[in-house]
Each structure stands twice: as structure tokens, then as C-alpha cells.
Design an enzyme around this catalytic site. Structure first.
Site, mmCIF file in Angstrom:
data_model
loop_
_atom_site.group_PDB
_atom_site.id
_atom_site.type_symbol
_atom_site.label_atom_id
_atom_site.label_comp_id
_atom_site.label_asym_id
_atom_site.label_seq_id
_atom_site.Cartn_x
_atom_site.Cartn_y
_atom_site.Cartn_z
ATOM 1 N N HIS A 98 0.834 -1.215 0.000
ATOM 2 C CA HIS A 98 0.000 0.000 0.000
ATOM 3 C C HIS A 98 0.862 1.256 0.000
ATOM 4 O O HIS A 98 1.918 1.301 0.622
ATOM 5 C CB HIS A 98 -1.022 0.001 1.141
ATOM 6 C CG HIS A 98 -0.458 0.091 2.526
ATOM 7 N ND1 HIS A 98 -0.202 1.306 3.141
ATOM 8 C CD2 HIS A 98 -0.115 -0.858 3.424
ATOM 9 C CE1 HIS A 98 0.276 1.082 4.369
ATOM 10 N NE2 HIS A 98 0.347 -0.219 4.568
ATOM 11 N N ASP A 100 -0.327 4.448 0.734
ATOM 12 C CA ASP A 100 -0.768 5.529 1.619
ATOM 13 C C ASP A 100 -0.147 5.336 3.003
ATOM 14 O O ASP A 100 0.391 4.268 3.313
ATOM 15 C CB ASP A 100 -2.293 5.559 1.717
ATOM 16 C CG ASP A 100 -2.869 4.260 2.275
ATOM 17 O OD1 ASP A 100 -2.377 3.169 1.874
ATOM 18 O OD2 ASP A 100 -3.780 4.301 3.114
ATOM 19 N N ASP A 132 6.208 1.452 6.696
ATOM 20 C CA ASP A 132 4.787 1.098 6.514
ATOM 21 C C ASP A 132 4.135 2.031 5.535
ATOM 22 O O ASP A 132 3.614 3.043 5.892
ATOM 23 C CB ASP A 132 4.073 1.159 7.869
ATOM 24 C CG ASP A 132 2.596 0.807 7.785
ATOM 25 O OD1 ASP A 132 2.186 0.176 6.791
ATOM 26 O OD2 ASP A 132 1.858 1.182 8.706
ATOM 27 N N GLU A 166 -5.156 1.753 2.421
ATOM 28 C CA GLU A 166 -5.032 0.733 3.454
ATOM 29 C C GLU A 166 -5.201 1.299 4.852
ATOM 30 O O GLU A 166 -5.810 0.676 5.728
ATOM 31 C CB GLU A 166 -3.671 0.023 3.337
ATOM 32 C CG GLU A 166 -3.592 -1.314 4.079
ATOM 33 C CD GLU A 166 -3.129 -1.218 5.524
ATOM 34 O OE1 GLU A 166 -3.249 -2.214 6.246
ATOM 35 O OE2 GLU A 166 -2.664 -0.135 5.945
ATOM 36 N N GLU A 167 -4.653 2.508 5.074
ATOM 37 C CA GLU A 167 -4.734 3.106 6.408
ATOM 38 C C GLU A 167 -6.125 3.667 6.692
ATOM 39 O O GLU A 167 -6.380 4.209 7.767
ATOM 40 C CB GLU A 167 -3.682 4.208 6.557
ATOM 41 C CG GLU A 167 -2.243 3.759 6.324
ATOM 42 C CD GLU A 167 -1.714 2.757 7.362
ATOM 43 O OE1 GLU A 167 -2.484 2.363 8.258
ATOM 44 O OE2 GLU A 167 -0.545 2.360 7.268
ATOM 45 N N ASP A 199 3.819 -6.263 4.756
ATOM 46 C CA ASP A 199 3.197 -5.132 5.467
ATOM 47 C C ASP A 199 3.165 -5.467 6.952
ATOM 48 O O ASP A 199 2.208 -5.186 7.650
ATOM 49 C CB ASP A 199 1.786 -4.901 4.913
ATOM 50 C CG ASP A 199 1.121 -3.663 5.496
ATOM 51 O OD1 ASP A 199 1.850 -2.781 5.998
ATOM 52 O OD2 ASP A 199 -0.127 -3.590 5.461
ATOM 53 N N HIS A 450 2.970 3.618 12.394
ATOM 54 C CA HIS A 450 1.803 4.350 12.920
ATOM 55 C C HIS A 450 2.196 5.333 14.024
ATOM 56 O O HIS A 450 1.368 6.115 14.474
ATOM 57 C CB HIS A 450 0.707 3.422 13.469
ATOM 58 C CG HIS A 450 -0.014 2.658 12.416
ATOM 59 N ND1 HIS A 450 -1.341 2.315 12.527
ATOM 60 C CD2 HIS A 450 0.399 2.188 11.219
ATOM 61 C CE1 HIS A 450 -1.696 1.634 11.447
ATOM 62 N NE2 HIS A 450 -0.652 1.549 10.640
#
Lengths: 498, 498
Positions: A98, A100, A132, A166-167, A199, A450
Site C-alpha cells: 500500500h 498511503d 509502513d 489501506e490506512e 506489510d 503508525h
């Protein structure tokens, strides 16, 4: 020099260019959760699309339509489907990643600008998305670049599915995967033999892993109502039943301080670990120091590190997340909120399903509410999202290829473990394509995905590029793997709980 | 025609002009809690200053300095001090009111623009500040206009103290009152015989009241910490002690659903009502229908209306307000918050004091926390603000004057009651000036102060103008009132609890 040695040599010779690639990717603020940055998210898609095309991948950007945000229609960023190679004598690997990232502001506590890749004296590359998931996608592009530059044949046919939401719940992706899978030979997922997702992360900062299980998730909101509007606590405190008091009573009865979930029936079907399973956890390379440095303190529910790992990977959890409708800022407002919504979620393990947990949570909350003897109203208990737990056979040829690649690149066998988080797309690929799905991480457990000061070590970025490339050669050489079109594409049985 | 009849006649003849005055006042967005509207708040001060001056009041705007908002220095709006009349043979009445209002947006649920005074077919004037507190201040200006226009001598000397920060903690006002009081003959509070505050409401929509007691307030924050940063609930759920779980355990043990406060010792010194006190509450004009229509439902802690009134007026309360540091929006974020702060407040009655309650709350929370067997940290329990309860003798000459004025204007005796809310300035005036302080409301219990669709009935606005003016005549004629400079200005004893 064999093709794989050629590949590995190219990687060693091109570290600085690979880092520039990641720097360029990090600089684009592809925060999918911020509507104002949606154009940057699409810019990121275009940028990766260009990268793939420049190394010979045939791509297509797929319009995923619109999402509704705050009552307004917001265009979703495109997803990328791609293909390179169509040799019927080669296996076909589908790669997911991903583009994003999570939100990030320097004021959140970053030491450096989150969108400027910054390398410190320990060769750690700090930046939002470094681990990530821009780092792993860039590693795939690095693999393509090396083969293109050295004019090496890729050992397998590759297919790509990159998304940019994805987020933010992977809006639209399940539909895309299912539609594309249904196209069979005519789609981008033609003759796929296995799926590789990077991921996730090592458990610690030293030992590679592969992941064969994920917890599911069930997110709940419980809403209590009372007065027609917010009330002044001076005039009405100790006069009315207060929804906040009732909500705190309910939410304090969902989970004990030691993590035990109080919802009746929630552990049904989950057996205690056998000695054999316990041995698996005892064998994982993970220490109390790893744990303490990851969470920042001595706050574990157990003094036994295997128990902590099992708490994360093979038992469910329930976490309280917050309240909507109540005071949440710095002020000292003295209001009795009229309607409040408590938010909590469970992580699920087999044989739990969101559907079954939803019933049990609703039944339990209604029962607790009825003991409160309140005139407030239990307005609703809603499961706002649910995702199945996923667990697979970790003895198949794809995992064997990952083991061998890890041994070649890192000189050690990877630990095989389940993970506590949830990546719903894993199960979607598994169900839609009925082929082995592997989670093969690039980053470390201390990367801080994150979080503030997210980073990826240069050694992991370079090692990860080698690992993903080598994995493709191991898949190609795999003796136990069936050729494509072989009748092996039945659904893999879920791995029975020990 | 006697002067008072002349005054009353003028009021009857000038309803439309009085409504225009309130319309002009409501149109100025004097929201003290919104930094961006601070210029409008000062405009409101200038406007009221002009109104007072145009009817002969000598005024002074007092610079209250700065407040700190989000780390920035923000200029406070000025307060107004004013004086008209200096006749040593007249009593002197000090009038307090506030020019600022609560925030209001049409999107909050208003049926009309909150800053456009809008009159419906039931003669209700809707608009922010209509009843809290622009209506009552305008009523005082109406009284001044009537006497000026009719060239009537005011029956008393008047002093004014108008502030524009009441809805935001009355920043700077205590200092101003204490300083001004200390000036004695040289200040604006020279020879004040009594204070009249109109910033409260009837209990219902039909029976006038006067207020002789207010609850105090003690606002608390309790902070629990654990991990070094927010954690992903997938990776760490059922692995670490979660501060949210601990906070919910603590907060659910502060107060029962039936309003009983569980903090040990909190009821110390508060006796049950005697039959005589119970008779006072039974005699108040208040019905279950009044209650239900005020709060919007059948949500009372008792089926006995006297018990509800006592719960509001003569017992303490504890309300849970919210959590800072946790998820509070529409999203389904699955985070384990690292540090969370629970917010709650108590309303206090004599003999409770904020200082004593602070000790008891801290001791209790520490005790509960120690039972949790958690590795989270109880970081702090802080009382962020505290205000004493206030209760006074309601048999003095100022209350008698209010009774008589109410009988003249509304044809009935007002109910005497305490109120559950807190107006800290009341105690400040009482302590600083040591004279009777009276709360004489203009608006009704269903006006919706602080709420959407706040309103003031034209009948209450006109009746309130007559009431405040008539009260001045009754004070002037008061036989039991001592002349100014008489040695009666000792501190009034707190009214003993029955």
C-alpha cells in the site's frame, strides 16, 4: 556469475539510489485519512505507477469510485494493477502493498520532519511510511530495477496489486480483488500461484520472521441516551439518570484489568495451548527486554514472555478506545452529555467470527444494562466493522521458499509466528484466489509503524530488497510447488488450533 | 401619578423600543469562549457602556489584562464599573450582570439564526443571550431609560459591575471586585447596601422565585499512564495493562447510577432534611411535568418531585464529563491510548468545601487504584477549579423588598429556593462587601440558557423590567433596612442547614 548473484551484487552497488527512491516516496504526503491531502495520495499512485512502468511492468490504474466523508462524496485514489512476465513455465507471484500512510505532523512529537527522509548516525531512515509501507514497495521496485538494469530474466511472472487506502479501511479493495479474481485468465490475477505481502514486522530488532496468522477484529459502538439535550450539571446533577454513569458502568464490565474478557461465551471453542503449542512460543526469539523497549515500560500482563506472546497472537483481546459525545478537550465544561457512545474493539482468533462475537457482545451488554436499574436508554449496540481472523498452513512451498531466502540473506531461519494485528486483505486474497498467502516482512519490531519517528534501518531496507528478490528465485526453484493451472487451487484448510 | 406608576406606565408604552434594545444586543456575537470573537465581545462592552452613559451613568471600562489561551496571550475584554446617584439619604444598590454569551451555531440545532432575535407566535424571543444574560442587563437599562425619559429621580443610588467573561470563568473579576471593595469611599462600591444579581431562572414557567443558595463546585482530572506512546491494539491488546481499562474501573466507582457518591466521607456533616425543611421543598411550585419537560423525558432519580428538588439544591452531586487523550470522534481508530485523563466534577453544599473534598477524592482514588493490581501509573489527581457553596439568610430586608416587588408585578409571592448551579461571583460579592446579596431572576426555567433555541418570553422581559425597577422602590421604602454607613456591614452568617 549466476543471475541471483548478479542481482545481489547490483543491490550492494546501488544503495544510494535505492535510498533516493524511498526519499522521493516519503516526500509525497499520501495520508489517506486526510481529505485535504487526497490529491497527494493520487500523486503517490502516479509516482509508483511510473516506477513500475519504467521497469517494464504493464500497469492499469483502477478507478475505485467515491467514498462518503462528512456527508460529502470524496474521490478514492486509484489502485494499481500490474503484470510483468507471462511465461507458462514460470510460477506467478502476486505482490500486494500500500502506498498511503498514517497522518503525521512534526508537532506530534517527531524529531525530524516526517515527510523528509532523515538518516541518523545509526543508519536509521526516519520518515512517515519508511517502514509502513513505502519501504517494502520500494524494495519490490528495487528488485525490478536490478533485473532491468542487468537485463536479467525475472525468475517468476509477477503481478502487482498496490492500493492507497489501506490506512483508511482499504475502501473498494475487496470488490476489486474479487472482481479481478473472477476474470480468471482475462484479468491481472491470471494463473497466480501465491501471494506475497510485506506489510508487517519482525517481532524484535534482530531475527527475521514469517507470519502465518492474524487476529480478526470486531469494532463496537454502544450508545446510551437520556435527556433531550445536554444538561447543566449544576441544575441536574443528582436529579437525573446520567448516560455517562451508565456507560462507564457498562464499559467497566467488558474486560478486567488483567485482560480477561467478561463478555459471556467469548472464549468458546478456544482451547488452552497444548505443550506442543507452548513449545512453539517458547522457541520464538523474544525477551522481556524486547517487550519492555517496544512498549516503553514494565507494563506486561505476565512476567512470562511466552504468555505475553500468546496473549498477543493466540488469545482474543478487548480494548476500550474512547467516548464520543462527551467532553474530550482541555476545558472544564460541566455538562451532562445527553447521548454518549462508547467505542471498543475485540481482536479475534479462530474459531471466533465477527458475526458470532457481535451476537454475544449485544446479548451481554443488554444483560448488564438491565442490571443498572436506570431510566437511560440503551439506544444501540453496533458492530461498525468486522474482519475474520486468518491462519494458514506454514509448511507449504511458499513458506519453505521464504525460509530458504531468509537463510541465504540473513544466515538464519526465520521464526514462524502469528501476529496480533489484522490485515483483512490477507483473507480476501486467500478466499478469492485459493493459493498460499505469505506475510514476509522487511522492517523490524521497533520501527514504530503508525507512531512518531517511524523509521526503517538501511540494513533492513537493503536486506529486505535482497530477501524479496531471493524469495522469487526460491519460489522458481521450489520442488514442492505445483505448476500453474494444476488442480491445487482449492481453498486451503484453516490451520487447526493446536 | 406616583413616580413608580409613571415608571410602570412608561414600560407598558415602550415595549417595542425595549425589544429593539435586546435585538441590538443579541446581534453582537459576544462569545467569550471563542478567541476569534474577542473583538465582538469588546464591541458588546462598548455598546453597553454607551447605553449606560446615555442615561446618565458615569462609567469606567476596567482593563483586566490578559489570559493565556493555547499558550498565547489573549486580551481580556474590559469590565464596566458605573455609578449614578450619590444621595446620602438613599440606599445604594449594586447591580451585577454579564455581557458575554455561550457559543452558538445554527448547525447546533437552532431553528433560527442564534444572533438574530426572532419572535414567534407565542411571543417568545429566540436568540443567544436573550435570557442569559443580555435580557436582564437590558431590563436594567430599560429601567434607566424610563427614569431618564420621564425625568424621574431614581429611588436609590445605583452602582454597576458588568463583566464579559462570565461564560469563561469570570477571568479577572474576583480581583477587580476585591480591589474595588478595598477602595471603600473612593471606589465604585462606596456605601453599597445590597447586591442584586439577575443571572438565574424561575424553577418553572409560571412562578417567580428568589434564590438564596447555590451549590459550589469542584472539578477534577485523574490521569493514568502506561506505555511510552499510544500502542496498536492488535499488537498489544491482551499483552499490556491498558490505562483506559484502569480509568474506567476508577471512574465507574465514583458514583452509583442512582446518584449516590461513593467517595468516602463526602456526605460528612450533611444531615438529612428535617420535617420543616422537607415542608419547604414540598411547598415549592414544581411538578413532575415541569421536570420532565425541562429535561425532555422521564429520567428522574425519584418519582417524588420534592426529592428531585432536594437532589438538585441541598445534596451534592458527582457527574462524569469525559476523557481526554482517548478517541472521541467518528472514526474507528484501534489505539491503546498511552495516557488518559478522566474529567468529573462535584457540586457542593454546606458544610462541604473544595479543599476538604479535594483531599477526600484524592484519598479515595488512590485507594481504588491500589485495588486494581495494575502496572499502569496513577499520574495525578488534580482539582482544576473549586468554588464554595453559598447560602444566605433569605429573611433580610433585601429579600423582603424582592417579595413585595414580585407581589406588585406578578400578583404572587415568589418561591424562595436554593439552586443547584454555581455562580462564584455571588460569594465574592458577599465576602468582599458583607452586605445582602440577592438573586432575582428575569427568565423562566424553560428558557434554555446555554442550550440551543435559548429564548426569553416578552412577558418575562417586560415583567422583569418592572420587577427590577419596582425592587429599587421597595428597597428605598424598606423599613427594616439600615441606612448606609450604619454598622450593619458585618459578614452575614451562613444560613444554618436545617
Amino acid at each position: 556469475m549466476s543471475p541471483i548473484d548478479d542481482f545481489l551484487q547490483y543491490v550492494d552497488d546501488n544503495q544510494s539510489g535505492f535510498i533516493d527512491r524511498l526519499r522521493d516516496a516519503v516526500a509525497i504526503k499520501s495520508v489517506s485519512g486526510d481529505a485535504s491531502l487526497r490529491p497527494d495520495v493520487q500523486n503517490m499512485v502516479d509516482w509508483f505507477d511510473g516506477q513500475l512502468r519504467s521497469y517494464g511492468v504493464q500497469t492499469e490504474q483502477v478507478d475505485l469510485g467515491y467514498q462518503t466523508v462528512d456527508g460529502q462524496q470524496l474521490k478514492l485514489p486509484n489502485a494499481i494493477l500490474g503484470r510483468i512476465g507471462d511465461d507458462p513455465n514460470k510460477k506467478t507471484v502476486l505482490v500486494y502493498g500500500h502506498m498511503d500512510v498514517q497522518p503525521a505532523e512534526k508537532s506530534d512529537g517527531w524529531n525530524t520532519d516526517p515527510f523528509t527522509l532523515t538518516i541518523d548516525d545509526q543508519d536509521r531512515m526516519f520518515g512517515r511510511g519508511s517502514t509502513d509501507d513505502k519501504g517494502p514497495i520500494c524494495a519490490w521496485v528495487n528488485v525490478l530495477e536490478a533485473h532491468s538494469a542487468k537485463q536479467l530474466d525475472l525468475p517468476v511472472n509477477l503481478r502487482f496489486c498496490f492500493e492507497a487506502m489501506e490506512e483508511s479501511g482499504s475502501e473498494g479493495l475487496d470488490d476489486l480483488i474479487n472482481k479481478e479474481a473472477a476474470k480468471g485468465e482475462d484479468g491481472y490475477f491470471d494463473n497466480v500461484d501465491c501471494v506475497c505481502i510485506s506489510d508487517n514486522y519482525w517481532l524484535n530488532a534482530r531475527t527475521p520472521i514469517v507470519t502465518y496468522g492474524l487476529r480478526g477484529v470486531a469494532y463496537f459502538e454502544v450508545t446510551i441516551g437520556g435527556p433531550a439535550q445536554d444538561l447543566h450539571s449544576g441544575m441536574w446533577g443528582n436529579v437525573v439518570h446520567e448516560p455517562m454513569t451508565d456507560l462507564f458502568n457498562i464499559m467497566s464490565q467488558l474486560v478486567r484489568g488483567d485482560g480477561y474478557i467478561l463478555v459471556e461465551g467469548v472464549y468458546s471453542g478456544i482451547d488452552d495451548p497444548t505443550p506442543e503449542e507452548l513449545a512453539l512460543y517458547n522457541a520464538l526469539d523474544y525477551t522481556m527486554d524486547d517487550f519492555k523497549s517496544a512498549v516503553g515500560g514494565d507494563i506486561g500482563l505476565s512476567e512470562d514472555v511466552s504468555q505475553l506472546l500468546m496473549g498477543r497472537m493466540r488469545w482474543p483481546s478487548l480494548s476500550l478506545h474512547g467516548i464520543r459525545g462527551a467532553s474530550s478537550d482541555e476545558t472544564s465544561k460541566t455538562v451532562i452529555p445527553a447521548t454518549v457512545t462508547g467505542k471498543f474493539s475485540l481482536r479475534l482468533v479462530p474459531p471466533q467470527t465477527p458475526e458470532d462475537i457481535e451476537k454475544k457482545v449485544k446479548t451481554y451488554i443488554e444483560k448488564v444494562f438491565n442490571t443498572l436499574n436506570t431510566k437511560s436508554t440503551l439506544k444501540e449496540v453496533v458492530m461498525t466493522s468486522g474482519g475474520m481472523p486468518w491462519i494458514t498452513d506454514d509448511k507449504n512451498w511458499s513458506y519453505k521458499a521464504a525460509d530458504d531466502a531468509t537463510m541465504d540473506v540473513y544466515g538464519q531461519n526465520p521464526d514462524h509466528c502469528r501476529e496480533g494485528g489484522s490485515i483483512p486483505v490477507t483473507l480476501t486474497f486467500s478466499d478469492a484466489l485459493k493459493v498460499p498467502v505469505l506475510l514476509l516482512p522487511v522492517g523490524r519490531g521497533d520501527d514504530g509503524a503508525h507512531s512518531t519517528n517511524e523509521k526503517l534501518d538501511i540494513s533492513n531496507y537493503m536486506g529486505g530488497t535482497k530477501l524479496l528478490g531471493t524469495y522469487l528465485y526460491k519460489v522458481a526453484a521450489s520442488e514442492t510447488g505445483e505448476a500453474r493451472r494444476a488442480p491445487n487451487k482449492q481453498k486451503l484448510p484453516a490451520r487447526a488450533l493446536p
